[in-house]
Design an enzyme around this catalytic site. Sequence first.
Site, short mmCIF file in Angstrom:
data_model
loop_
_atom_site.label_atom_id
_atom_site.label_comp_id
_atom_site.label_asym_id
_atom_site.label_seq_id
_atom_site.Cartn_x
_atom_site.Cartn_y
_atom_site.Cartn_z
N HIS A 78 0.85 -1.20 0.00
CA HIS A 78 0.00 0.00 0.00
C HIS A 78 0.88 1.25 0.00
CE1 HIS A 78 -4.14 -1.60 1.46
NE2 HIS A 78 -3.54 -2.47 0.66
N TYR A 128 -9.28 5.55 7.52
CA TYR A 128 -9.52 5.83 8.94
C TYR A 128 -10.49 7.00 8.99
CZ TYR A 128 -5.14 3.25 10.06
OH TYR A 128 -4.15 2.31 10.19
N PRO A 149 -4.59 0.29 18.66
CA PRO A 149 -4.32 -0.18 17.30
C PRO A 149 -4.37 0.91 16.21
CG PRO A 149 -6.46 -0.96 18.06
CD PRO A 149 -5.81 -0.32 19.23
N LYS A 184 0.78 -0.23 15.06
CA LYS A 184 2.17 -0.37 15.48
C LYS A 184 2.48 -1.60 16.34
CE LYS A 184 3.89 3.09 13.48
NZ LYS A 184 3.79 2.42 12.17
N TYR A 209 3.97 6.30 10.10
CA TYR A 209 3.12 5.18 9.68
C TYR A 209 3.94 4.08 8.99
CZ TYR A 209 -1.22 2.87 8.40
OH TYR A 209 -2.24 1.95 8.29
P1 RFL Z 1 1.02 -11.91 21.52
O1 RFL Z 1 0.65 -11.96 20.09
O2 RFL Z 1 -0.04 -11.58 22.51
O3 RFL Z 1 1.66 -13.31 21.88
C1 RFL Z 1 1.97 -13.69 23.20
C2 RFL Z 1 1.92 -15.20 23.28
O4 RFL Z 1 2.28 -15.60 24.61
C3 RFL Z 1 1.38 -16.62 25.03
N1 RFL Z 1 1.34 -16.62 26.49
C4 RFL Z 1 1.97 -17.52 27.26
N2 RFL Z 1 2.75 -18.56 26.94
C5 RFL Z 1 3.24 -19.30 27.97
N3 RFL Z 1 2.98 -19.03 29.27
C6 RFL Z 1 2.20 -18.00 29.63
N4 RFL Z 1 1.94 -17.75 30.91
C7 RFL Z 1 1.66 -17.18 28.60
N5 RFL Z 1 0.87 -16.09 28.60
C8 RFL Z 1 0.68 -15.77 27.31
C9 RFL Z 1 0.06 -16.25 24.38
O5 RFL Z 1 -0.80 -17.38 24.28
C10 RFL Z 1 0.53 -15.75 23.02
O6 RFL Z 1 0.61 -16.78 22.06
O7 RFL Z 1 2.20 -10.88 21.80
P2 RFL Z 1 3.46 -10.44 20.86
O8 RFL Z 1 4.15 -11.65 20.30
O9 RFL Z 1 4.20 -9.47 21.66
O10 RFL Z 1 2.78 -9.73 19.59
C11 RFL Z 1 2.08 -8.51 19.74
C12 RFL Z 1 0.97 -8.40 18.70
O11 RFL Z 1 0.18 -9.57 18.75
C13 RFL Z 1 0.10 -7.16 18.92
O12 RFL Z 1 0.88 -6.06 19.28
C14 RFL Z 1 -0.70 -6.78 17.66
O13 RFL Z 1 -1.67 -7.75 17.38
C15 RFL Z 1 -1.38 -5.42 17.85
N6 RFL Z 1 -2.24 -5.05 16.72
C16 RFL Z 1 -1.70 -4.50 15.57
N7 RFL Z 1 -0.36 -4.38 15.43
C17 RFL Z 1 0.17 -3.91 14.25
O14 RFL Z 1 1.39 -3.79 14.15
N8 RFL Z 1 -0.61 -3.55 13.17
C18 RFL Z 1 -1.97 -3.65 13.23
O15 RFL Z 1 -2.62 -3.40 12.22
C19 RFL Z 1 -2.56 -4.13 14.47
N9 RFL Z 1 -3.89 -4.25 14.58
C20 RFL Z 1 -3.61 -5.20 16.83
C21 RFL Z 1 -4.43 -4.78 15.72
C22 RFL Z 1 -4.21 -5.77 17.97
C23 RFL Z 1 -5.58 -5.89 18.02
N10 RFL Z 1 -6.13 -6.50 19.18
C24 RFL Z 1 -7.01 -7.58 19.16
C25 RFL Z 1 -5.57 -6.16 20.47
C26 RFL Z 1 -5.79 -4.89 15.78
C27 RFL Z 1 -6.38 -5.44 16.92
C28 RFL Z 1 -7.90 -5.50 16.94
C1 PHB Z 2 -6.16 -4.35 10.50
O1 PHB Z 2 -6.08 -4.59 9.28
O2 PHB Z 2 -6.63 -5.19 11.30
C2 PHB Z 2 -5.69 -3.05 11.02
C3 PHB Z 2 -5.18 -2.13 10.12
C4 PHB Z 2 -4.76 -0.89 10.58
C5 PHB Z 2 -4.86 -0.58 11.93
C6 PHB Z 2 -5.37 -1.51 12.81
C7 PHB Z 2 -5.79 -2.76 12.36
O3 PHB Z 2 -4.46 0.64 12.36
#
Ligand code: RFL
Ligand code: PHB
Length: 391
Positions: free
Chosen positions: A72, A201, A293, A297, A385
Amino acid sequence: MRTQVAIIGSGPAGLLLGALLANAGIDAIIIERKSRDYVLSRIRAGVLEQGTVDLLRSVGVGHRLDAEGMAHDGFALAYEGRTLRIDLKTLTGGRRVTVYGQTEVTRDLMDARAAAGLTTIYEAENVAVHDFDTGHPRLTYVADGVTQELHCDFIAGCDGFHGISRASVPAAAITLFERVYPFGWLGILADVPPCDHELIYASHDRGFALCTMRSTTRSRYYIQCRAGEQPGDWSDAAFWDELRRRLPPEVAARVTTGPSIEKSVAPLRSFVAEPLRFGRLFLAGDAAHIVPPTGAKGLNLAAGDAFYLASALTEYYGEKSLAGINHYSARALDRIWKAERFSWWMTTLMHRFDHHSTFEQRMQVAEFDFLRSSTAAQTAVAENYVGLPLV
Ligand code: RFL
Ligand code: PHB
């Protein structure tokens, strides 16, 4: 059992760290609380910075990402019925982002790990860290009802916001910074074509909305909802109606609706723990920090931490130098705080806050108007971004 680095958590931070360490010839075992399928069922991030893409390529998982990821060159901000495109490519000298779901990143890293014969222990219960303030740290966990011990040189706490790593650090040794926002995001995934080829957005009097995607046939949409609302509170029809109300009319007209295949609510929070190192225990990814989110990041910061930590450990094993390890926390936090700032700024700009007065609402509009009129301001948004450099 013994390994050089015991990694807790098989999210993006733990998996990428494991892959980077394997590249450097360092032995690591990942201990994960959930099953592989459960980890892969979590629908989360969608936007990868160029630096994250480069890291994934460097560990040999760029193939599907390059084939299926969507580059993108820009995204749009919508407010008061108008849209403003942020031209990432032009404003940053050719940089862009890639839309490729976190689920796919995780699957690629898990598959590569399995193919290389690297060990991940899933469904480990009662994971606990011990003696990380000594030269002989270890983990204990229960697998198939039997308590196991994993001895190691270092522990990487990549276990997300609710993990045990950060919680195991004495309160006096850690400082926490937090802002909880008074709303969440209700997200749905549907097998319908996206309403636009780029992300939109949207800020609206009724609340924020985001149009994003996973492919040319799968869309992801979010709307701001009240804190504590449940996915079940919203029928698909109510979601689609509310989404379209919040988008500029010409965008709303392009939204194709369909049955949701996933629906979830995410709370919004800004959070940083300092420092990221406690003796031989390191924190990385969501275990150490959370961003709302809005700036996309979270996953990218997790990838950045994995890169910094892998470099520090590679330096330790290769050059017998503690310099990288000693510097990990400061190096990672410098970039983390900048991403926190951007995510907080974008969240504050785009959402409706119940406590905002008409003055604060006018400040949001003034900020959009300024952005529209200033290439310098748009450049600052674009730079953040696409991702600040991994230095
Ligand atoms: P995770 O992915 O939460 O993984 C942690 C893992 O640790 C396990 N765990 C354990 N394992 C052993 N013993 C324990 N006691 C444990 N406790 C937990 C868990 O089961 C899991 O498998 O953390 P990590 O690796 O630091 O990754 C972080 C990302 O997942 C998170 O920051 C992103 O998903 C945030 N996020 C976004 N980030 C972006 O860069 N771009 C995006 O577009 C974006 N969109 C989002 C998002 C997060 C969202 N939610 C649901 C919070 C959109 C959403 C809606
Ligand atoms: C997504 O595709 O889930 C997404 C994209 C951009 C954001 C957050 C989530 O800022």
